[in-house]
Write an enzyme that holds these catalytic residues in place. Structure first.
Site, PDB file in Angstrom:
ATOM      1  N   LYS A  37       0.835  -1.203   0.000  1.00 51.09           N
ATOM      2  CA  LYS A  37       0.000   0.000   0.000  1.00 51.09           C
ATOM      3  C   LYS A  37       0.874   1.259   0.000  1.00 51.09           C
ATOM      4  O   LYS A  37       0.609   2.218  -0.732  1.00 51.09           O
ATOM      5  CB  LYS A  37      -0.872  -0.031   1.254  1.00 51.09           C
ATOM      6  CG  LYS A  37      -2.094   0.843   1.191  1.00 51.09           C
ATOM      7  CD  LYS A  37      -2.858   0.625   2.494  1.00 51.09           C
ATOM      8  CE  LYS A  37      -4.193   1.234   2.512  1.00 51.09           C
ATOM      9  NZ  LYS A  37      -4.832   1.074   3.830  1.00 51.09           N
ATOM     10  N   GLU A  56     -13.047  11.055  14.940  1.00 59.31           N
ATOM     11  CA  GLU A  56     -13.281  11.582  13.595  1.00 59.31           C
ATOM     12  C   GLU A  56     -14.753  11.403  13.228  1.00 59.31           C
ATOM     13  O   GLU A  56     -15.347  10.386  13.547  1.00 59.31           O
ATOM     14  CB  GLU A  56     -12.381  10.807  12.610  1.00 59.31           C
ATOM     15  CG  GLU A  56     -12.434  11.326  11.208  1.00 59.31           C
ATOM     16  CD  GLU A  56     -12.324  12.835  11.178  1.00 59.31           C
ATOM     17  OE1 GLU A  56     -11.289  13.372  11.611  1.00 59.31           O
ATOM     18  OE2 GLU A  56     -13.284  13.503  10.733  1.00 59.31           O
ATOM     19  N   LEU A 114     -15.957  11.968   9.908  1.00 62.67           N
ATOM     20  CA  LEU A 114     -16.140  12.031   8.451  1.00 62.67           C
ATOM     21  C   LEU A 114     -17.023  10.895   7.944  1.00 62.67           C
ATOM     22  O   LEU A 114     -17.050   9.806   8.507  1.00 62.67           O
ATOM     23  CB  LEU A 114     -14.787  12.015   7.736  1.00 62.67           C
ATOM     24  CG  LEU A 114     -13.841  10.823   7.922  1.00 62.67           C
ATOM     25  CD1 LEU A 114     -14.225   9.657   7.028  1.00 62.67           C
ATOM     26  CD2 LEU A 114     -12.430  11.272   7.600  1.00 62.67           C
ATOM     27  N   ARG A 115     -17.781  11.226   6.895  1.00 58.25           N
ATOM     28  CA  ARG A 115     -18.586  10.207   6.220  1.00 58.25           C
ATOM     29  C   ARG A 115     -17.841   9.771   4.968  1.00 58.25           C
ATOM     30  O   ARG A 115     -17.323  10.620   4.241  1.00 58.25           O
ATOM     31  CB  ARG A 115     -19.934  10.786   5.759  1.00 58.25           C
ATOM     32  CG  ARG A 115     -20.901  11.152   6.839  1.00 58.25           C
ATOM     33  CD  ARG A 115     -21.952  12.097   6.287  1.00 58.25           C
ATOM     34  NE  ARG A 115     -21.343  13.308   5.737  1.00 58.25           N
ATOM     35  CZ  ARG A 115     -21.908  14.113   4.843  1.00 58.25           C
ATOM     36  NH1 ARG A 115     -23.091  13.844   4.357  1.00 58.25           N
ATOM     37  NH2 ARG A 115     -21.287  15.196   4.408  1.00 58.25           N
ATOM     38  N   GLU A 116     -17.810   8.489   4.705  1.00 57.48           N
ATOM     39  CA  GLU A 116     -17.214   8.028   3.453  1.00 57.48           C
ATOM     40  C   GLU A 116     -18.012   8.647   2.304  1.00 57.48           C
ATOM     41  O   GLU A 116     -19.214   8.818   2.390  1.00 57.48           O
ATOM     42  CB  GLU A 116     -17.253   6.508   3.370  1.00 57.48           C
ATOM     43  CG  GLU A 116     -16.209   5.883   4.263  1.00 57.48           C
ATOM     44  CD  GLU A 116     -16.216   4.365   4.186  1.00 57.48           C
ATOM     45  OE1 GLU A 116     -16.664   3.807   3.167  1.00 57.48           O
ATOM     46  OE2 GLU A 116     -15.775   3.740   5.162  1.00 57.48           O
ATOM     47  N   LYS A 170     -18.099  10.045  20.352  1.00 57.65           N
ATOM     48  CA  LYS A 170     -18.071   9.356  19.056  1.00 57.65           C
ATOM     49  C   LYS A 170     -19.113   8.227  19.007  1.00 57.65           C
ATOM     50  O   LYS A 170     -19.940   8.153  18.096  1.00 57.65           O
ATOM     51  CB  LYS A 170     -16.666   8.801  18.812  1.00 57.65           C
ATOM     52  CG  LYS A 170     -16.533   7.884  17.632  1.00 57.65           C
ATOM     53  CD  LYS A 170     -16.673   8.630  16.316  1.00 57.65           C
ATOM     54  CE  LYS A 170     -16.843   7.664  15.175  1.00 57.65           C
ATOM     55  NZ  LYS A 170     -16.476   8.178  13.893  1.00 57.65           N
ATOM     56  N   LEU A 204     -32.896  11.150   7.914  1.00 57.92           N
ATOM     57  CA  LEU A 204     -34.276  10.664   8.015  1.00 57.92           C
ATOM     58  C   LEU A 204     -34.689  10.079   6.668  1.00 57.92           C
ATOM     59  O   LEU A 204     -35.852  10.172   6.289  1.00 57.92           O
ATOM     60  CB  LEU A 204     -35.226  11.802   8.410  1.00 57.92           C
ATOM     61  CG  LEU A 204     -35.271  12.210   9.884  1.00 57.92           C
ATOM     62  CD1 LEU A 204     -36.312  13.315  10.105  1.00 57.92           C
ATOM     63  CD2 LEU A 204     -35.594  11.025  10.806  1.00 57.92           C
ATOM     64  N   CYS A 215     -19.054   1.370   9.855  1.00 60.14           N
ATOM     65  CA  CYS A 215     -19.135   2.139  11.105  1.00 60.14           C
ATOM     66  C   CYS A 215     -20.387   1.859  11.928  1.00 60.14           C
ATOM     67  O   CYS A 215     -20.292   1.363  13.043  1.00 60.14           O
ATOM     68  CB  CYS A 215     -19.032   3.627  10.792  1.00 60.14           C
ATOM     69  SG  CYS A 215     -17.512   4.042   9.944  1.00 60.14           S
TER      70      CYS A 215
HETATM   71  C1  UGA Z   1     -20.755   7.364   9.597  1.00 63.52           C
HETATM   72  C2  UGA Z   1     -21.074   8.723  10.227  1.00 63.52           C
HETATM   73  O1  UGA Z   1     -22.077   9.413   9.464  1.00 63.52           O
HETATM   74  C3  UGA Z   1     -19.825   9.594  10.320  1.00 63.52           C
HETATM   75  O2  UGA Z   1     -20.113  10.811  10.998  1.00 63.52           O
HETATM   76  C4  UGA Z   1     -18.744   8.821  11.085  1.00 63.52           C
HETATM   77  O3  UGA Z   1     -17.529   9.563  11.163  1.00 63.52           O
HETATM   78  C5  UGA Z   1     -18.470   7.499  10.370  1.00 63.52           C
HETATM   79  O4  UGA Z   1     -19.687   6.734  10.324  1.00 63.52           O
HETATM   80  C6  UGA Z   1     -17.404   6.762  11.125  1.00 63.52           C
HETATM   81  O5  UGA Z   1     -17.639   6.368  12.271  1.00 63.52           O
HETATM   82  O6  UGA Z   1     -16.275   6.636  10.633  1.00 63.52           O
HETATM   83  P1  UGA Z   1     -20.417   6.465   7.089  1.00 63.52           P
HETATM   84  O7  UGA Z   1     -20.461   5.081   7.687  1.00 63.52           O
HETATM   85  O8  UGA Z   1     -19.327   6.804   6.148  1.00 63.52           O
HETATM   86  O9  UGA Z   1     -20.351   7.584   8.246  1.00 63.52           O
HETATM   87  O10 UGA Z   1     -21.783   6.666   6.301  1.00 63.52           O
HETATM   88  P2  UGA Z   1     -23.196   7.379   6.549  1.00 63.52           P
HETATM   89  O11 UGA Z   1     -23.359   8.439   5.553  1.00 63.52           O
HETATM   90  O12 UGA Z   1     -23.387   7.743   7.963  1.00 63.52           O
HETATM   91  O13 UGA Z   1     -24.199   6.179   6.170  1.00 63.52           O
HETATM   92  C7  UGA Z   1     -24.246   4.972   6.932  1.00 63.52           C
HETATM   93  C8  UGA Z   1     -25.351   4.073   6.430  1.00 63.52           C
HETATM   94  O14 UGA Z   1     -26.637   4.622   6.740  1.00 63.52           O
HETATM   95  C9  UGA Z   1     -25.361   3.852   4.916  1.00 63.52           C
HETATM   96  O15 UGA Z   1     -25.677   2.505   4.636  1.00 63.52           O
HETATM   97  C10 UGA Z   1     -26.449   4.795   4.436  1.00 63.52           C
HETATM   98  O16 UGA Z   1     -27.004   4.409   3.207  1.00 63.52           O
HETATM   99  C11 UGA Z   1     -27.441   4.675   5.580  1.00 63.52           C
HETATM  100  N1  UGA Z   1     -28.357   5.824   5.686  1.00 63.52           N
HETATM  101  C12 UGA Z   1     -27.859   7.074   5.933  1.00 63.52           C
HETATM  102  C13 UGA Z   1     -29.731   5.631   5.590  1.00 63.52           C
HETATM  103  O17 UGA Z   1     -30.207   4.505   5.376  1.00 63.52           O
HETATM  104  N2  UGA Z   1     -30.561   6.719   5.724  1.00 63.52           N
HETATM  105  C14 UGA Z   1     -30.090   7.964   5.971  1.00 63.52           C
HETATM  106  O18 UGA Z   1     -30.903   8.907   6.107  1.00 63.52           O
HETATM  107  C15 UGA Z   1     -28.716   8.147   6.081  1.00 63.52           C
END
Ligand code: UGA
Length: 429
Positions: free
Chosen positions: A35, A151, A153-155, A204, A250, A260
Site C-alpha cells: 500500500k 473523527e 467524516l462520512r465516506e 463518538k 431521516l 461504522c
Molecule cells: C458514519 C457517520 O455518518 C460519520 O459521521 C462517522 O464519522 C463514520 O460513520 C465513522 O464512524 O467513521 P459512514 O459510515 O461513512 O459515516 O456513512 P453514513 O453516511 O453515515 O451512512 C451509513 C449508512 O446509513 C449507509 O448505509 C447509508 O445508506 C445509511 N443511511 C444514511 C440511511 O439509510 N438513511 C439515511 O438517512 C442516512
C-alpha cells in the site's frame, strides 16, 4: 506542525491529506508495504471524491509523504495520530489489538515528549489503556500525553467533512497538549470542544449510535406509513422542518450498513454492558435494521412469488453512494439473500464492482447501468447513487419481462413511475 498519522485507511489517509492541505508537514505510516509503495507511486487505494487530487498536490508540495517505518514517523513528528482499524469481534466487542500494537511501537520509538492522539473509533476507557501501555513500553522514560480526537467524516464526503467539520472534539488528561491540538485545527475554522478522554470517546459512539437510531426511527415510521397509506417522504420533510429534529438522516432505506454504524452500535452496546448498563434502546435499533431488510425481501417475494430462476437486476453494491466500499453493505447482503432463494442476478455499481467481486460471485457484472435490466424479471435499487436517477426508464421498461421495480432507496417518484407504466414498490410510500 510536524504530524504523523499511523494507518492509511479511510480516516488516516484523508486526515493526512487534509492536514497537509492546511500547511502541516505530514508523514503517513502504514505497515502494508504494498500500500505504501502504491501511495508513493501516486496510486490511491480507495475511491473518495477529491482525495486523489489532494494527495498528489500535497506530495508535490513536499508536505505529505508515506513510509512503512513507525520509528521514522515518531522520531520526526511532535504529534502522532493513531488511525488504525478497530474491527468487530464475534461477540460485538472491538478488537483493540492494532491499537495496542501501535501504542507499543510508538512507546519503543519515543525519545522526547510526544502527543499521542487516538483517532480510531474506540470504546470508552481505551485512552487509559493506551496511556498505560505507552508508559510500560517506553524505555526512554520520556513524558507524553494521550489525547482522544474522534473523527466524524462520512465516506464519500470525507474530504468535505474533514475540511469543513461541524466540531473538533479533543479529550485530554492534562492541559499540556491542548495548545498544540488547537494549533493543528485552527486552520479548519471549527468550534473546538475540550473534554476529558472518556467523554471524547463517548461522544463518538453516542453520535454514531444516535444517527443509526434516527435511521431506524424513520424506517419504523415507514412501516406505519405503508400500513396507514401515508407517505414517509412527506412525514420526514414535515418532521425535519423542526430544527430540533433536522431533516438529515431521516431517509428511509433497506437498512443502514457500512464499516461504522453496525460495528459501533454493537461496540457501544457491549461496552455499556461491561460498565453495567443494558442499552436496550440500541438493541431495538439493531432489530429494526435487520427487520427492514426482511421486509424488503418479503416485498420482492410477495410480488415475484417464487424467486428460483427469476432474473433480477440490482442497481448498487456499495453500502451507500459516492464510495467503492462494500463492507457490511446492505446491497451485498440483499444480493446474497436473493441468490440463496435461487435468483439469478445482473448487478451494477458505478464504483464498487471491483471490490464487490471478492464478496459476490456467480452474478453478471454489467458495466452500463442501462443494460442491467436486459432479460430480467424485475429491477432493484439497493444503493442511493445519484446517477441512478438518470436511468433510461423507457429502455429498462422494455428490457424487462414485466416493468417491476423495487426501490430500496426511494429514488423515484411513485406517481411518475405509475404514469410511465411501472409496478413500482418503494419504502413507506
Ligand atoms: C458514519 C457517520 O455518518 C460519520 O459521521 C462517522 O464519522 C463514520 O460513520 C465513522 O464512524 O467513521 P459512514 O459510515 O461513512 O459515516 O456513512 P453514513 O453516511 O453515515 O451512512 C451509513 C449508512 O446509513 C449507509 O448505509 C447509508 O445508506 C445509511 N443511511 C444514511 C440511511 O439509510 N438513511 C439515511 O438517512 C442516512
Amino acid at each position: 506542525m510536524k504530524l504523523t498519522i499511523i494507518g492509511t485507511g479511510y480516516v488516516g489517509l484523508v486526515t493526512g491529506a487534509c492536514f497537509a492541505e492546511v500547511g502541516h508537514s505530514v508523514i503517513c505510516v502504514d505497515n502494508d508495504a504494498a500500500k505504501v509503495k502504491l501511495l508513493q507511486s501516486g496510486g490511491i487505494p480507495i475511491y473518495e471524491p477529491g482525495l486523489e487530487e489532494l494527495v498528489h498536490k500535497n506530495v508535490s508540495a513536499g508536505r505529505l509523504r508515506f513510509t512503512v517505518s513507525t520509528a521514522e514517523g515518531v522520531e520526526q513528528s511532535d504529534v502522532i495520530f493513531i488511525a488504525v482499524p478497530t474491527p468487530p469481534q464475534p461477540d460485538g466487542s472491538v478488537d483493540l489489538s492494532f491499537i495496542e500494537k501501535v501504542a507499543r511501537e510508538i512507546a519503543g520509538a519515543m525519545t522526547s515528549y510526544k502527543i499521542v492522539v487516538d483517532k480510531s473509533t474506540v470504546p470508552v476507557k481505551t485512552g487509559d489503556k493506551v496511556a498505560e501501555t505507552i508508559k510500560r513500553y517506553c524505555k526512554a522514560q520520556v513524558d507524553f500525553d494521550v489525547v482522544s480526537n474522534p473523527e466524524f467524516l462520512r465516506e464519500g464526503f470525507a474530504v468535505e467533512d474533514l475540511m469543513k467539520p461541524d466540531r473538533i472534539v479533543v479529550g485530554v488528561r492534562s492541559q499540556r497538549p491542548v495548545a498544540a491540538m488547537k494549533e493543528i485545527y485552527t486552520p479548519f475554522n471549527a468550534p473546538i470542544i475540550v473534554t476529558d478522554i472518556n467523554s471524547a470517546e463517548l461522544i463518538k459512539h453516542a453520535s454514531n449510535s444516535f444517527l443509526a437510531l434516527k435511521i431506524s426511527y424513520i424506517n419504523a415510521v415507514s412501516v406505519l406509513c405503508e400500513a396507514a397509506g401515508a407517505n414517509v417522504q412527506d412525514v420526514a420533510n414535515g418532521m425535519g422542518m423542526d430544527d430540533r429534529i433536522g431533516r438529515r438522516f431521516l431517509n428511509p432505506s433497506l437498512g443502514f450498513g457500512g464499516s461504522c454504524f453496525p460495528k459501533d452500535l454493537s461496540a457501544f452496546i457491549k461496552i455499556a454492558e461491561q460498565i453495567g448498563y443494558d442499552f436496550r434502546l440500541l438493541k431495538e435499533v439493531q432489530r429494526i435494521n435487520t427487520e427492514q431488510m426482511e421486509r424488503f425481501i418479503k416485498k420482492i417475494s410477495d410480488t415475484l412469488w417464487v424467486l428460483k430462476d427469476k432474473r433480477i437486476g440490482v442497481l448498487g453494491l456499495a453500502f451507500k453512494q459516492n464510495t467503492d466500499d462494500v463492507r457490511m453493505s446492505p446491497a451485498i447482503d440483499l444480493c446474497h439473500r436473493l441468490q440463496k432463494d435461487g435468483a439469478i442476478l445482473r448487478v451494477h455499481d458505478p464504483k464498487a464492482m471491483e471490490k464487490a467481486k471478492a464478496l459476490l460471485q456467480d452474478v453478471t457484472y454489467v458495466e452500463n447501468m442501462n443494460e442491467v435490466a436486459e432479460g430480467c424479471d424485475a429491477l432493484v435499487v439497493a444503493t442511493e447513487w445519484d446517477e441512478f436517477k438518470k436511468l433510461d426508464l423507457e429502455r429498462a421498461r422494455k428490457a424487462l419481462s414485466h416493468p417491476i421495480m423495487f426501490d430500496g432507496r426511494n429514488l423515484f417518484d411513485p406517481q411518475e413511475m405509475e404514469r410511465l407504466g411501472w409496478i413500482y414498490k418503494s419504502i413507506g410510500r
